[in-house]
Motif scaffolding. Structure first.
Motif, mmCIF file in Angstrom:
data_model
loop_
_atom_site.group_PDB
_atom_site.id
_atom_site.type_symbol
_atom_site.label_atom_id
_atom_site.label_comp_id
_atom_site.label_asym_id
_atom_site.label_seq_id
_atom_site.Cartn_x
_atom_site.Cartn_y
_atom_site.Cartn_z
ATOM 1 N N VAL A 55 8.900 -30.343 -47.568
ATOM 2 C CA VAL A 55 7.652 -30.183 -47.750
ATOM 3 C C VAL A 55 7.458 -29.382 -48.924
ATOM 4 O O VAL A 55 6.664 -29.449 -49.653
ATOM 5 C CB VAL A 55 6.695 -29.576 -46.317
ATOM 6 C CG1 VAL A 55 5.389 -29.335 -46.786
ATOM 7 C CG2 VAL A 55 6.570 -30.860 -45.282
ATOM 8 N N VAL A 56 8.476 -28.178 -48.788
ATOM 9 C CA VAL A 56 8.361 -27.124 -49.867
ATOM 10 C C VAL A 56 8.657 -27.910 -51.313
ATOM 11 O O VAL A 56 7.872 -27.582 -52.204
ATOM 12 C CB VAL A 56 9.593 -25.954 -49.751
ATOM 13 C CG1 VAL A 56 10.036 -25.310 -51.018
ATOM 14 C CG2 VAL A 56 9.220 -25.165 -48.614
ATOM 15 N N TRP A 60 6.004 -28.054 -54.563
ATOM 16 C CA TRP A 60 6.448 -27.543 -55.732
ATOM 17 C C TRP A 60 6.358 -28.663 -56.805
ATOM 18 O O TRP A 60 5.973 -28.491 -58.136
ATOM 19 C CB TRP A 60 8.172 -27.297 -55.706
ATOM 20 C CG TRP A 60 8.585 -26.766 -57.055
ATOM 21 C CD1 TRP A 60 9.198 -27.708 -57.948
ATOM 22 C CD2 TRP A 60 8.518 -25.538 -57.573
ATOM 23 N NE1 TRP A 60 9.606 -26.728 -58.892
ATOM 24 C CE2 TRP A 60 9.081 -25.531 -58.726
ATOM 25 C CE3 TRP A 60 8.049 -24.395 -57.131
ATOM 26 C CZ2 TRP A 60 9.337 -24.450 -59.437
ATOM 27 C CZ3 TRP A 60 8.145 -23.112 -57.839
ATOM 28 C CH2 TRP A 60 8.646 -23.240 -59.041
ATOM 29 N N PHE A 61 6.551 -29.932 -56.625
ATOM 30 C CA PHE A 61 6.643 -30.969 -57.528
ATOM 31 C C PHE A 61 5.259 -31.776 -57.504
ATOM 32 O O PHE A 61 5.191 -32.080 -58.696
ATOM 33 C CB PHE A 61 7.776 -31.901 -57.360
ATOM 34 C CG PHE A 61 9.295 -31.300 -57.482
ATOM 35 C CD1 PHE A 61 9.680 -31.198 -58.903
ATOM 36 C CD2 PHE A 61 10.032 -31.100 -56.647
ATOM 37 C CE1 PHE A 61 10.811 -30.563 -59.304
ATOM 38 C CE2 PHE A 61 11.424 -30.437 -56.918
ATOM 39 C CZ PHE A 61 11.654 -30.325 -58.371
ATOM 40 N N VAL A 62 4.475 -31.856 -56.747
ATOM 41 C CA VAL A 62 3.395 -32.370 -56.508
ATOM 42 C C VAL A 62 2.091 -31.828 -56.169
ATOM 43 O O VAL A 62 1.154 -31.702 -57.079
ATOM 44 C CB VAL A 62 3.266 -33.770 -55.603
ATOM 45 C CG1 VAL A 62 2.217 -34.510 -55.506
ATOM 46 C CG2 VAL A 62 4.604 -34.940 -56.188
ATOM 47 N N SER A 63 2.055 -31.220 -55.068
ATOM 48 C CA SER A 63 0.799 -30.629 -54.480
ATOM 49 C C SER A 63 0.372 -29.459 -55.322
ATOM 50 O O SER A 63 -0.977 -29.420 -55.668
ATOM 51 C CB SER A 63 0.874 -30.283 -53.063
ATOM 52 O OG SER A 63 1.340 -31.429 -52.340
ATOM 53 N N TRP A 64 1.253 -28.600 -55.551
ATOM 54 C CA TRP A 64 0.718 -27.159 -56.122
ATOM 55 C C TRP A 64 0.250 -27.812 -57.665
ATOM 56 O O TRP A 64 -0.801 -27.251 -58.114
ATOM 57 C CB TRP A 64 1.811 -26.003 -56.313
ATOM 58 C CG TRP A 64 1.263 -25.026 -56.874
ATOM 59 C CD1 TRP A 64 1.619 -24.360 -57.743
ATOM 60 C CD2 TRP A 64 0.252 -24.040 -56.319
ATOM 61 N NE1 TRP A 64 0.887 -23.024 -58.186
ATOM 62 C CE2 TRP A 64 0.011 -22.847 -56.918
ATOM 63 C CE3 TRP A 64 -0.577 -24.215 -55.122
ATOM 64 C CZ2 TRP A 64 -0.804 -21.884 -56.783
ATOM 65 C CZ3 TRP A 64 -1.496 -23.377 -54.726
ATOM 66 C CH2 TRP A 64 -1.527 -22.256 -55.666
ATOM 67 N N PRO A 65 0.930 -28.514 -58.355
ATOM 68 C CA PRO A 65 0.710 -28.846 -59.696
ATOM 69 C C PRO A 65 -0.713 -29.543 -59.983
ATOM 70 O O PRO A 65 -1.567 -29.612 -60.567
ATOM 71 C CB PRO A 65 1.570 -29.599 -60.279
ATOM 72 C CG PRO A 65 2.834 -29.243 -59.511
ATOM 73 C CD PRO A 65 2.434 -28.843 -58.092
ATOM 74 N N ALA A 66 -0.768 -30.440 -58.544
ATOM 75 C CA ALA A 66 -2.213 -31.026 -58.588
ATOM 76 C C ALA A 66 -3.302 -30.176 -58.367
ATOM 77 O O ALA A 66 -4.374 -30.430 -59.059
ATOM 78 C CB ALA A 66 -1.871 -31.935 -57.428
ATOM 79 N N LEU A 67 -3.014 -29.267 -57.449
ATOM 80 C CA LEU A 67 -4.131 -28.105 -57.329
ATOM 81 C C LEU A 67 -4.609 -27.429 -58.637
ATOM 82 O O LEU A 67 -5.523 -26.878 -59.157
ATOM 83 C CB LEU A 67 -3.861 -27.087 -56.210
ATOM 84 C CG LEU A 67 -4.148 -27.926 -54.867
ATOM 85 C CD1 LEU A 67 -3.730 -26.701 -53.703
ATOM 86 C CD2 LEU A 67 -5.411 -28.129 -54.675
ATOM 87 N N GLN A 68 -3.380 -26.935 -59.517
ATOM 88 C CA GLN A 68 -3.385 -26.393 -60.784
ATOM 89 C C GLN A 68 -4.098 -27.081 -61.907
ATOM 90 O O GLN A 68 -5.029 -26.599 -62.509
ATOM 91 C CB GLN A 68 -2.189 -25.736 -61.073
ATOM 92 C CG GLN A 68 -1.387 -24.893 -60.152
ATOM 93 C CD GLN A 68 -2.283 -23.672 -59.990
ATOM 94 O OE1 GLN A 68 -2.682 -22.889 -60.800
ATOM 95 N NE2 GLN A 68 -2.558 -23.174 -58.622
ATOM 96 N N ASP A 69 -3.973 -28.285 -61.904
ATOM 97 C CA ASP A 69 -4.398 -29.138 -63.049
ATOM 98 C C ASP A 69 -5.682 -30.119 -62.511
ATOM 99 O O ASP A 69 -5.775 -30.927 -63.271
ATOM 100 C CB ASP A 69 -3.205 -29.929 -63.581
ATOM 101 C CG ASP A 69 -2.186 -28.958 -64.201
ATOM 102 O OD1 ASP A 69 -2.493 -27.966 -64.742
ATOM 103 O OD2 ASP A 69 -1.192 -29.449 -64.190
ATOM 104 N N SER A 79 2.379 -39.806 -56.941
ATOM 105 C CA SER A 79 3.582 -38.895 -57.353
ATOM 106 C C SER A 79 4.356 -38.467 -55.941
ATOM 107 O O SER A 79 5.571 -38.640 -56.255
ATOM 108 C CB SER A 79 3.148 -37.564 -58.147
ATOM 109 O OG SER A 79 2.502 -37.906 -59.154
ATOM 110 N N ALA A 80 3.796 -38.337 -54.918
ATOM 111 C CA ALA A 80 4.135 -38.151 -53.753
ATOM 112 C C ALA A 80 5.241 -39.105 -53.401
ATOM 113 O O ALA A 80 6.187 -38.982 -52.484
ATOM 114 C CB ALA A 80 3.467 -37.596 -52.744
ATOM 115 N N ALA A 81 4.450 -40.306 -53.282
ATOM 116 C CA ALA A 81 4.969 -41.485 -52.960
ATOM 117 C C ALA A 81 6.278 -41.774 -53.508
ATOM 118 O O ALA A 81 7.485 -42.354 -53.015
ATOM 119 C CB ALA A 81 4.201 -42.853 -52.795
ATOM 120 N N LEU A 82 6.464 -41.604 -54.752
ATOM 121 C CA LEU A 82 7.598 -41.517 -55.737
ATOM 122 C C LEU A 82 8.651 -40.745 -55.198
ATOM 123 O O LEU A 82 9.933 -41.305 -55.266
ATOM 124 C CB LEU A 82 7.406 -41.371 -57.063
ATOM 125 C CG LEU A 82 8.559 -41.762 -58.123
ATOM 126 C CD1 LEU A 82 8.898 -43.140 -58.199
ATOM 127 C CD2 LEU A 82 7.921 -41.211 -59.524
#
Length: 137
Positions: A55-56, A60-69, A79-82
């Protein structure tokens, strides 16, 4: 606060859905081919370590960038499915390549499950974090 909500929701959704999936989809599938290798109940420590770290990485790779952008939920899911396909595929195809009784059915079932589980968990986490963020702001 947002990152904590994002982590807790993603982790809770992942654990809840995976419990159901492991109980009713993965375990019955794996029992058909490798039942003698399965434990009666899982080892909680290693499972928890995997979930916590996975989950970390997802954040790092999907959720936080999605919120930022302000990425769409469809982008989050895809992206998460990938990442799910990569992680679960690594496990499944390595086992298929190296273990005598591993089957294509096991690969297809677990790979599909891990892909959908990861996409759904990340999407739920981002959705709730955005919802709470709008409420707090």
């Amino acid at each position: 606060m947002t990152i904590a909500i994002l982590y807790v929701v993603t982790f809770a959704v992942f654990l809840t859905l995976d419990y159901v999936g492991l109980s009713y989809l993965i375990k019955p599938t794996f029992e058909k081919d490798i039942e003698p290798l399965l434990l009666g109940s899982p080892r909680i420590g290693p499972a928890f370590a995997f979930y916590a770290f996975y989950v970390v990485c997802l954040l790092w790779f999907v959720s936080w960038p999605a919120l930022q952008d302000d990425k769409s939920l469809l982008w989050v899911f895809g992206s998460a499915a990938l990442i799910g396909a990569m992680a679960y595929g690594t496990y499944e195809f390595t086992n298929l390549a190296t273990l005598k009784d591993w089957t294509w059915r096991m690969v297809a079932t677990d790979l599909t499950w891990g892909t959908v589980l990861t996409g759904t968990s990340a999407t739920a986490g981002v959705f709730v974090a955005r919802l709470v963020g709008r409420t707090v702001a």
